[in-house]
Write a protein that holds these residues in place. Structure first.
Motif, PDB file in Angstrom:
ATOM      1  N   SER A  82      -8.471  -8.875   5.690  1.00  0.00           N
ATOM      2  CA  SER A  82      -7.267  -9.677   5.901  1.00  0.00           C
ATOM      3  C   SER A  82      -6.028  -8.948   5.388  1.00  0.00           C
ATOM      4  N   GLN A  83      -6.242  -7.878   4.633  1.00  0.00           N
ATOM      5  CA  GLN A  83      -5.109  -7.094   4.143  1.00  0.00           C
ATOM      6  C   GLN A  83      -5.172  -5.661   4.658  1.00  0.00           C
ATOM      7  N   ALA A  84      -5.757  -5.531   5.835  1.00  0.00           N
ATOM      8  CA  ALA A  84      -5.830  -4.209   6.466  1.00  0.00           C
ATOM      9  C   ALA A  84      -4.953  -4.261   7.710  1.00  0.00           C
ATOM     10  N   CYS A  85      -3.794  -3.623   7.637  1.00  0.00           N
ATOM     11  CA  CYS A  85      -2.880  -3.652   8.780  1.00  0.00           C
ATOM     12  C   CYS A  85      -3.170  -2.464   9.690  1.00  0.00           C
ATOM     13  N   LEU A  86      -2.379  -2.325  10.735  1.00  0.00           N
ATOM     14  CA  LEU A  86      -2.647  -1.269  11.731  1.00  0.00           C
ATOM     15  C   LEU A  86      -2.685   0.122  11.103  1.00  0.00           C
ATOM     16  N   VAL A  87      -1.791   0.351  10.146  1.00  0.00           N
ATOM     17  CA  VAL A  87      -1.755   1.672   9.510  1.00  0.00           C
ATOM     18  C   VAL A  87      -3.033   1.887   8.683  1.00  0.00           C
ATOM     19  N   LYS A 120       0.822  -1.212   0.000  1.00  0.00           N
ATOM     20  CA  LYS A 120       0.000   0.000   0.000  1.00  0.00           C
ATOM     21  C   LYS A 120       0.855   1.260   0.000  1.00  0.00           C
ATOM     22  N   ILE A 121       0.191   2.377  -0.167  1.00  0.00           N
ATOM     23  CA  ILE A 121       0.955   3.617  -0.327  1.00  0.00           C
ATOM     24  C   ILE A 121       1.659   4.025   0.964  1.00  0.00           C
ATOM     25  N   PHE A 122       1.053   3.732   2.118  1.00  0.00           N
ATOM     26  CA  PHE A 122       1.678   4.143   3.373  1.00  0.00           C
ATOM     27  C   PHE A 122       1.921   2.988   4.336  1.00  0.00           C
ATOM     28  N   SER A 123       1.696   1.745   3.888  1.00  0.00           N
ATOM     29  CA  SER A 123       1.925   0.615   4.789  1.00  0.00           C
ATOM     30  C   SER A 123       2.446  -0.573   4.004  1.00  0.00           C
ATOM     31  N   GLY A 124       2.868  -1.601   4.723  1.00  0.00           N
ATOM     32  CA  GLY A 124       3.410  -2.799   4.098  1.00  0.00           C
ATOM     33  C   GLY A 124       2.369  -3.883   3.861  1.00  0.00           C
ATOM     34  N   ALA A 125       1.076  -3.523   3.894  1.00  0.00           N
ATOM     35  CA  ALA A 125       0.027  -4.518   3.631  1.00  0.00           C
ATOM     36  C   ALA A 125      -0.092  -4.758   2.129  1.00  0.00           C
ATOM     37  N   ALA A 126      -0.517  -5.974   1.768  1.00  0.00           N
ATOM     38  CA  ALA A 126      -0.647  -6.336   0.355  1.00  0.00           C
ATOM     39  C   ALA A 126      -1.832  -5.617  -0.284  1.00  0.00           C
ATOM     40  N   GLU A 174       3.435  -6.993   5.941  1.00  0.00           N
ATOM     41  CA  GLU A 174       2.384  -7.282   6.916  1.00  0.00           C
ATOM     42  C   GLU A 174       1.646  -8.550   6.519  1.00  0.00           C
ATOM     43  N   SER A 175       1.221  -9.303   7.545  1.00  0.00           N
ATOM     44  CA  SER A 175       0.436 -10.494   7.240  1.00  0.00           C
ATOM     45  C   SER A 175      -0.957 -10.333   7.863  1.00  0.00           C
ATOM     46  N   ASP A 176      -1.797 -11.314   7.611  1.00  0.00           N
ATOM     47  CA  ASP A 176      -3.184 -11.238   8.066  1.00  0.00           C
ATOM     48  C   ASP A 176      -3.256 -11.366   9.592  1.00  0.00           C
ATOM     49  N   GLU A 177      -3.627 -10.287  10.260  1.00  0.00           N
ATOM     50  CA  GLU A 177      -3.783 -10.296  11.724  1.00  0.00           C
ATOM     51  C   GLU A 177      -5.198  -9.859  12.083  1.00  0.00           C
ATOM     52  N   ARG A 178      -6.130 -10.170  11.217  1.00  0.00           N
ATOM     53  CA  ARG A 178      -7.484  -9.672  11.413  1.00  0.00           C
ATOM     54  C   ARG A 178      -8.056 -10.046  12.780  1.00  0.00           C
TER      55      ARG A 178
END
Lengths: 479, 109, 484
Positions: free
Chosen positions: A36-41, A21-27, B83-87
């Motif tokens: 499932s591809q939404a990280c903390l950021v 993503k533009i501001f995070s390391g999520a796919a 990042e991996s899936d931590e839902r």
């Protein structure tokens, strides 16, 4: 009704084809399980901070260079503040006063073949929002934030488009460009490429813009055309019946084929933009720009011009063949194998091949029929092993069987008859079988010539070389 | 979307009306108790008076400063999925979820 | 044991003269005994602390362990701690369990510090008295009728009462220095960008900076050395090596050029407080420093600038608390707007709402230029004043606050009076400068703080000056009688 002029500006959103993503390391992959591809950021968790993806910047600069735009040396990210459930932080990180790409232009070809230059006001980097799902949740809406934080460039045109058709041509051109540049997959079903259209009308000959309506989130070329046509008609009808267009956001409803007011976005927008203190100015220097420029591919306009100059194609054919980089590459691979026949290659790629792909819903890069295979067929047309008509038959067989042209010609005995003696024999047999027609021809009924061509072709199962046949008939029939 | 002038002409700070306070509260998605609005009016008005002092400063030609450290520019991150899936972990704090979705009252578009 | 400085405790642990478990038990007992009187903690993590202490003892026994191995420690409750409630002093995050550690938290853990709990604070760090905490006010250990200062009131009170040898704190407009001054302890706010903000719940992003409150400058140096440094997760973190703050502590001060901030010695300054500060300056002169007065003409505008910039950033930073993904959610929301409005109004206290409202207003259409942009221009003038001053002197000094600690409730009614308590501290945040507060005596029986401000990245110099001063004085070793 030509008393009204349509004024359209498009805001195209193209998702950049980055891995993360533009501001995070999520796919950023499409179609993953919700959130499932939404990280903390991406979720806007307390305490997290954005860090900018280098690839997103590079892709935006690629686009800017491709449209001959000014690249902003210090662009700034700003926060656009509003509350919406698919916007986790309560603000969208976007660019406002200093976008990364400033003032460029894109050329489109109108229906009459003339070229029109459409100004691009700006193109800026921003993050995409999540998605709201309304189905099957009763009185609730479900929020999936997988898409939140996917990099976008928003490409804003000047209000210089004057018809739905022009808008479509412009959108197609941008679509072609982003795919050439390999910065966006262009998948409109998945929402990777979509647009908002600002539409207004004004009396022909006036300067002042009419009040515009913004149609949100249109995700196909056909819908852009239909939505704009509908909206233009709506506005004209409204004004002519004494009403007034109000500035509002409208939604295109493809099922009903109409635009309707979006009440949720009705209230006065006060986005309270200000520079995002979590991000610093993005500095782009000359060396960076030149390095990116060096990696630019040949762009569609340049490629089309070269196809005209180098292969002697018509402007139209060149435009069609360069509409996608894959198609152009395919075409050139065919030409490399039959260098003397660029026009024949163009006709076959645009004709039989495109029709077959269309019929089976396949893309040029599907590998179904390689350029080398197709070239193998064209070689046999060029060296007169087979006629054009037979070639179509061979093509059909190649398409279904995957065999090479030569193998099929051999197996089916489709080789063209170029032996003068054999053709003469066939002609004599036909003449003997049709004495009445022969007499009439000799008495001056010239148009029976075609009858004899047909009969000989029939007798040879179409394999007689047409030119030779022609010559020999001309010699033999008059007696 | 880019719309609306945000850099319009300044207005002199004055006592805020009830309606203004309600508008700000709505923009900020805060629900003020009707009884508390006069206090907010008074508080905000005095804060605005106080910050209105800034008008006195001569700032012609002074560019605004949004970062305390001069000359720093944005660092860029390599485009890699880290990042991996931590839902399941992340949704433990969520008030209402179903099938992996965060739930809110129906959104009407 | 609790009277020892962190430096002494770390040495004793290393030498196995004391075990981490003993230390942790001692401090946990003090925390428990004082909690009802001081309310310094929001959460005490006794069980985890003891487990961590046991591990620390094993490491120390094996000759391993970090520089702070086994040392009891506390975090202001806006540093995210994985698996431990992180409330930010707010009802909004009353039940928020962070799934991750702030960079500062993981660095200090890696250095061996043992977390005993999370410290009380003003709600979302907005306040100067610790009275805005949803978990009740913290009391000043010197006099329970007084505030400890804020927003890091829990950190300052805990160190002052020796419930902990040191604790993290944050400073947006004085939130480390003002409570440190009110509680008679040493606090340092580093240069903006020196300590990672990742995992530090944001109040005003361009002003927030994490730091430490400890009993002495030497202790602060020891902790800061572990906290500071580049963090790739924070775009505003500065990628520059961290000097060994301990190595420079003893440098002599002869030749040091000190500027006295003229505007800080104004009519609002309590005379007894001023005497303490001037005496402290005298100590520096005896140590060989030269002192001169310096005027920063735009500094009086610091507070109004701050009360535009900080609320503006906060109004945006706090928009994420909407009752959807985490945090307080109202019961039975009628619709989306109701969900937002009631969740936020129930979750945020009055001061937070006031600042969100102010910030929303100054950013809104028609006011952005007059307030926000204007404030950012004046901010540059203030920063330029400092740059000029540091062309002439090495460090600037003055009082940390205009008065010693005030009574609970004294300023809650009028936000402006409360805001003016930060009049001397705010400018360093606007300019991103490192600044400290060092105990320098007692005004009418209450601690007074000497403020030292340096140019960007001059932490080493600040700590050096403060340490040399503390070698000549014992104000920093005074402990309130009830906690001695």
């Amino acid at each position: 009704m030509s008393a009204w002029e349509t004024v359209i500006g498009l805001e195209i959103h193209a998702q950049l084809a980055t891995r993360s993503k533009i501001f995070s390391g999520a796919a950023t992959a499409y179609g993953a399980a919700p959130n499932s591809q939404a990280c903390l950021v991406d979720l806007g968790y307390p305490g997290v901070l954005p860090v900018l993806n280098a690839e997103a910047v590079r892709m935006a600069v690629r686009f800017g260079l491709a449209i001959d735009a000014r690249i902003t040396r210090q662009s700034v990210f700003a926060r656009k503040n509003y509350f919406y459930p698919d916007l986790p932080k309560g603000y969208q990180i976007s660019q406002y006063e200093l976008p990364i790409v400033a003032t460029g232009a894109i050329e489109i070809v109108l229906e009459d073949g003339t070229v029109k230059r459409i100004g691009v006001t700006r193109a800026h980097l921003e993050e995409d929002a999540g998605k709201s799902l309304h189905e099957g949740l009763g009185a609730l809406t479900g929020i999936d934030l997988n898409r939140a934080g996917t990099p976008l460039i928003e490409i804003v045109s000047e209000p210089e488009l004057r018809s739905a058709k022009e808008a479509v041509a412009y959108m197609k051109k941008v679509h072609t460009l982003v795919r050439y540049l390999e910065i966006c997959d262009g998948n409109m079903q998945e929402g990777s490429f979509r647009c908002d259209a600002n539409v207004s009308v004004r009396p022909v000959g006036t300067e002042k813009f009419g009040t515009r309506a913004e149609i949100k989130n249109i995700n196909s070329f056909r819908y852009v055309e239909k939505a704009i046509q509908y909206e233009v008609a709506r506005q004209i009808e409204l004004i002519e019946s004494g009403g007034k267009v109000i500035q509002e956001t409208r939604l295109w409803d493809p099922d009903k084929g109409e635009t309707r007011s979006m009440r949720s976005k009705e209230e006065a927008n006060d986005y309270r933009y200000f520079p995002d203190p979590d991000l610093l100015p993005v500095e782009i220097d000359e060396a960076y720009i030149e390095a990116v420029r060096a990696t630019l591919p040949e762009l569609p306009d340049a490629k089309a011009a070269r196809f005209v100059a180098e292969y002697g194609l018509s402007g139209y054919d060149a435009l069609v063949l360069t509409a996608s980089r894959d198609l152009a590459d395919y075409y050139e691979a065919v030409v490399r194998a039959v260098p003397a026949q660029p026009k024949l290659a163009a006709n076959w790629v645009m004709g039989e091949l495109s029709a077959a792909l269309n019929k089976d819903g396949q893309q040029i890069d599907s590998g179904r029929l390689s350029a080398e295979r197709l070239a193998g067929l064209l070689v046999r047309i060029a060296d007169e092993t087979i006629s054009g008509k037979i070639a179509k038959e061979v093509f059909e067989a190649m398409w279904t069987s995957g065999e090479s042209a030569d193998a099929l010609i051999e197996a089916k005995g489709l080789k063209q008859i170029t032996d003068t003696g054999a053709i003469e024999q066939a002609i004599e047999a036909v003449m003997a079988k049709n004495p009445a027609q022969l007499a009439e021809f000799r008495a001056g009924k010239d148009k029976l010539f075609g009858f004899f061509v047909g009969q000989v072709m029939k007798a040879t199962q179409g394999k007689a070389n047409p030119a030779q046949l022609n010559d020999l008939l001309k010699k033999k029939l008059p007696g | 979307m880019i719309s609306g002038p945000i850099h319009a002409a300044p207005e002199a700070p004055m006592a805020l009306t009830r309606e203004q306070v309600e508008n700000i509260a709505h923009l900020a998605r805060l629900e003020l108790e009707p009884a508390a609005i006069p206090r907010f009016q008074q508080n905000l008005s005095s804060i605005l008076d106080f910050i209105g002092e800034l008008e006195r400063a001569e700032t012609a030609g002074v560019p605004p400063m949004s970062h305390p450290l001069p000359g720093l520019t944005q660092r860029l991150r390599a485009d890699a999925v880290t990042e991996s899936d931590e839902r399941e972990l992340y949704q433990r704090n969520a008030p209402q979820v179903a099938a992996g979705l965060y739930l809110v009252p129906k959104v009407i578009e | 044991m609790h009277r020892q400085t962190l430096t002494q405790l770390a040495a004793d642990l290393r030498a196995r003269r004391v075990s981490s478990v003993e230390l942790v038990r001692t401090f946990l007992a003090r925390i428990e005994a004082s909690q009802s009187a001081l309310n310094a903690f929001v959460t005490v993590t006794a069980e985890q602390a003891l487990a961590q202490a046991e591990a620390a003892d094993r490491a120390l026994g094996a000759g391993r362990g970090g520089p702070l191995e086994g040392v009891p420690f506390g975090h202001k409750d806006l540093f995210c701690t994985a698996g431990v409630r992180t409330t930010c002093g707010s009802r909004m995050l009353e039940n928020f369990i962070s799934p991750y550690d702030a960079t500062v938290v993981s660095r200090l853990r890696a250095a061996g510090a043992v977390m005993l709990g999370k410290l009380n604070m003003d709600e979302f760090a907005m306040g100067s008295s610790n009275e805005t905490s949803y978990f009740g006010p913290v009391r000043n250990p010197w006099n329970r009728a007084l505030v400890p200062g804020g927003s890091s009131g829990g950190s300052a009170a805990a160190v002052a009462a020796r419930l902990l040898p040191a604790a993290t704190a944050t400073d947006t407009g004085g939130s480390i220095r003002q409570p440190a001054a009110f509680c008679g302890v040493t606090g340092i706010k580093p240069t903006y960008g020196r300590v990672s903000r990742y995992g530090m719940i944001a109040f005003a992003s361009s002003l927030d900076q994490g730091g430490v409150i400890a009993a002495s400058a030497e202790d602060a140096a020891r902790v800061l050395r572990e906290m500071a440094g580049f963090d790739p997760r924070d775009s505003t973190s500065v990628d520059a090596p961290v000097p060994d703050y301990l190595a420079g502590l003893e440098q002599p001060l002869s030749g040091l050029k000190i500027g006295l901030l003229k505007e800080f010695f104004d009519t609002g300054l309590d005379p007894a407080y001023e005497r303490c500060v001037r005496e402290a300056i005298g100590v520096f002169e005896r140590l060989g420093a030269s002192v001169r007065e310096i005027s920063l003409p735009n500094i009086p505008l610091s507070v109004p600038v701050y009360y535009v910039v900080a609320p503006a950033e906060c109004s945006s930073n706090l928009a994420r608390y909407d009752g959807v993904r985490f945090g307080h959610r109202c019961a039975e929301a009628r619709d989306l707007e109701d969900l937002y409005k009631r969740s936020r109004s129930e979750g945020f206290g009055a001061e937070v709402q006031r600042r969100i409202m102010t910030g929303t207003y100054v950013l809104s259409a028609g006011y952005y230029d007059a307030y926000y942009l204007k404030a950012q221009r004046v901010r540059r003038l203030i920063t330029a004043d400092f740059a000029r001053a540091f062309g002439e002197v090495d460090l600037l000094m003055g009082p940390t606050t205009p008065t010693p600690a005030f009574e609970l409730g004294a300023k809650v009614a009028d936000p402006i009076t409360m805001y003016l308590n930060d009049i001397y501290t705010i400018s360093a945040n606007l300019a991103g400068l490192p600044a400290m507060s060092v105990p320098c005596g007692f005004a009418a029986g209450l601690p007074a703080g000497l403020q030292i401000i340096g140019p960007h990245f001059a932490e080493e110099r600040l700590l050096n000056a403060a340490h040399r001063y503390q070698r000549e004085t014992d104000w920093h070793l005074r402990i309130p009688e009830a906690y001695a």
